[in-house]
Write an enzyme that holds these catalytic residues in place. Structure first.
Site, PDB file in Angstrom:
ATOM      1  N   THR A  45       0.821  -1.220   0.000  1.00 18.09           N
ATOM      2  CA  THR A  45       0.000   0.000   0.000  1.00 18.09           C
ATOM      3  C   THR A  45       0.853   1.267   0.000  1.00 18.09           C
ATOM      4  O   THR A  45       0.479   2.272  -0.604  1.00 18.09           O
ATOM      5  CB  THR A  45      -0.937  -0.024   1.228  1.00 18.09           C
ATOM      6  OG1 THR A  45      -1.823  -1.131   1.070  1.00 18.09           O
ATOM      7  CG2 THR A  45      -1.759   1.239   1.344  1.00 18.09           C
ATOM      8  N   SER A  92       2.060  -7.519  -0.608  1.00 20.31           N
ATOM      9  CA  SER A  92       2.866  -8.379   0.258  1.00 20.31           C
ATOM     10  C   SER A  92       2.370  -9.822   0.406  1.00 20.31           C
ATOM     11  O   SER A  92       3.170 -10.695   0.734  1.00 20.31           O
ATOM     12  CB  SER A  92       3.107  -7.731   1.611  1.00 20.31           C
ATOM     13  OG  SER A  92       1.987  -7.796   2.430  1.00 20.31           O
ATOM     14  N   THR A 124       1.782  -4.363   4.324  1.00 19.23           N
ATOM     15  CA  THR A 124       1.665  -4.652   5.760  1.00 19.23           C
ATOM     16  C   THR A 124       1.175  -6.070   6.061  1.00 19.23           C
ATOM     17  O   THR A 124       1.370  -6.559   7.169  1.00 19.23           O
ATOM     18  CB  THR A 124       0.723  -3.639   6.444  1.00 19.23           C
ATOM     19  OG1 THR A 124      -0.566  -3.727   5.834  1.00 19.23           O
ATOM     20  CG2 THR A 124       1.268  -2.231   6.345  1.00 19.23           C
ATOM     21  N   ASP A 125       0.539  -6.724   5.060  1.00 24.07           N
ATOM     22  CA  ASP A 125      -0.045  -8.046   5.364  1.00 24.07           C
ATOM     23  C   ASP A 125       1.007  -9.064   5.809  1.00 24.07           C
ATOM     24  O   ASP A 125       0.741  -9.891   6.674  1.00 24.07           O
ATOM     25  CB  ASP A 125      -0.807  -8.595   4.147  1.00 24.07           C
ATOM     26  CG  ASP A 125      -2.063  -7.785   3.847  1.00 24.07           C
ATOM     27  OD1 ASP A 125      -2.463  -6.970   4.702  1.00 24.07           O
ATOM     28  OD2 ASP A 125      -2.626  -7.958   2.756  1.00 24.07           O
TER      29      ASP A 125
HETATM   30  N1  ASP Z   1      -2.542  -5.705   0.870  1.00 24.87           N
HETATM   31  C1  ASP Z   1      -1.493  -4.767   1.146  1.00 24.87           C
HETATM   32  C2  ASP Z   1      -0.166  -5.492   1.185  1.00 24.87           C
HETATM   33  O1  ASP Z   1       0.147  -6.105   2.185  1.00 24.87           O
HETATM   34  C3  ASP Z   1      -1.760  -4.110   2.411  1.00 24.87           C
HETATM   35  C4  ASP Z   1      -0.762  -3.084   2.834  1.00 24.87           C
HETATM   36  O2  ASP Z   1       0.279  -2.888   2.290  1.00 24.87           O
HETATM   37  O3  ASP Z   1      -1.102  -2.434   3.816  1.00 24.87           O
HETATM   38  O4  ASP Z   1       0.536  -5.437   0.209  1.00 24.87           O
END
Ligand code: ASP
Length: 221
Positions: free
Chosen positions: A13, A54, A85-86
């Site tokens: 993200t 991710s 973040t995942d």
């Molecule tokens: N779906 C995203 C990822 O992990 C979420 C994020 O980056 O917050 O790539």
């Protein structure tokens, strides 16, 4: 002497943008590459190492990050990795288990993409650069910096799908905090057992145990 920080962007993200319909989509033009660095004494060299959401990050990508950090360590004072973040905590944990060089290694990400209201990407990125250029961060293991908090890779976990304060250390709280002027540490990280892997193979399935489960899944594996 300015601190030289290597930034490895991997996607997520923090490097995405919301489109007209509000969907957050991958962008080939990483918005973090347009952040002008207002931090004095920090020289940034950044690479778009991957551009992956991710959940697509696999152990082979984590290993490639480890190898890149080892290769480049002599040229830099610290490393920042931007990451979705995942699975950010998994990459952080992986790197914290490797023979990483003695230098600050900081992962960060964002809960809101670059053009969403209250976007936290630039703020987290600049916070991560500050921590990565702080000598005191070198002996604390791999760190996760989000939302003004500094967490140990070994214990941090994502606790919420959308909240900007999602990264928490339920066992003992953050190692430190970031304020406008200072970086404060309250704890030291415990020593780690470390490995120097050069390849990864095989499959390690994870099964959750739950009340009433039978042995069918285990037998199937
Ligand atoms: N779906 C995203 C990822 O992990 C979420 C994020 O980056 O917050 O790539």
């Amino acid at each position: 002497m300015p601190k030289k920080i290597l930034v490895l962007h991997t996607g997520g993200t923090i490097s995405m943008q919301a489109d007209a319909s509000g969907a957050v989509v991958t962008s080939s033009d990483n918005p973090m590459n347009h952040v002008s660095n207002p931090l004095e004494g920090i020289q940034v060299h950044s690479l778009d190492f991957f551009n992956l959401p991710s959940p697509h990050i696999k152990p082979k990508h984590m290993l490639a990050l480890y190898q890149k950090i080892k290769e480049e360590a002599a040229n830099y004072d610290g490393v920042v990795i931007t990451h979705g973040t995942d699975t950010l905590e998994e990459t952080a944990y992986f790197l914290d288990t490797m023979e990483v060089p003695h230098m600050p290694i900081v992962l960060t990400g964002a809960m809101r993409s670059s053009n969403e209201l209250g976007s936290d990407g630039v703020y987290n990125y600049l916070s991560a650069l500050r921590v990565a250029s702080d000598d005191r961060a070198a002996d604390k293991g791999v760190l996760v910096v989000m939302n003004d908090e500094i967490h140990a890779a070994k214990y941090v976990t994502k606790t919420h799908t959308t909240n900007v304060g999602t990264f928490q250390t339920p066992t003992h709280g953050p190692l430190g905090l970031i304020t406008k002027r200072e970086i404060l540490y309250f704890k030291t990280a415990e020593p780690r057992v470390r490995f120097d892997l050069d390849h990864i193979q095989g499959l390690v399935p994870i099964i959750s145990a739950y009340a009433g489960m039978t042995d069918e899944l285990i037998d199937m594996l």
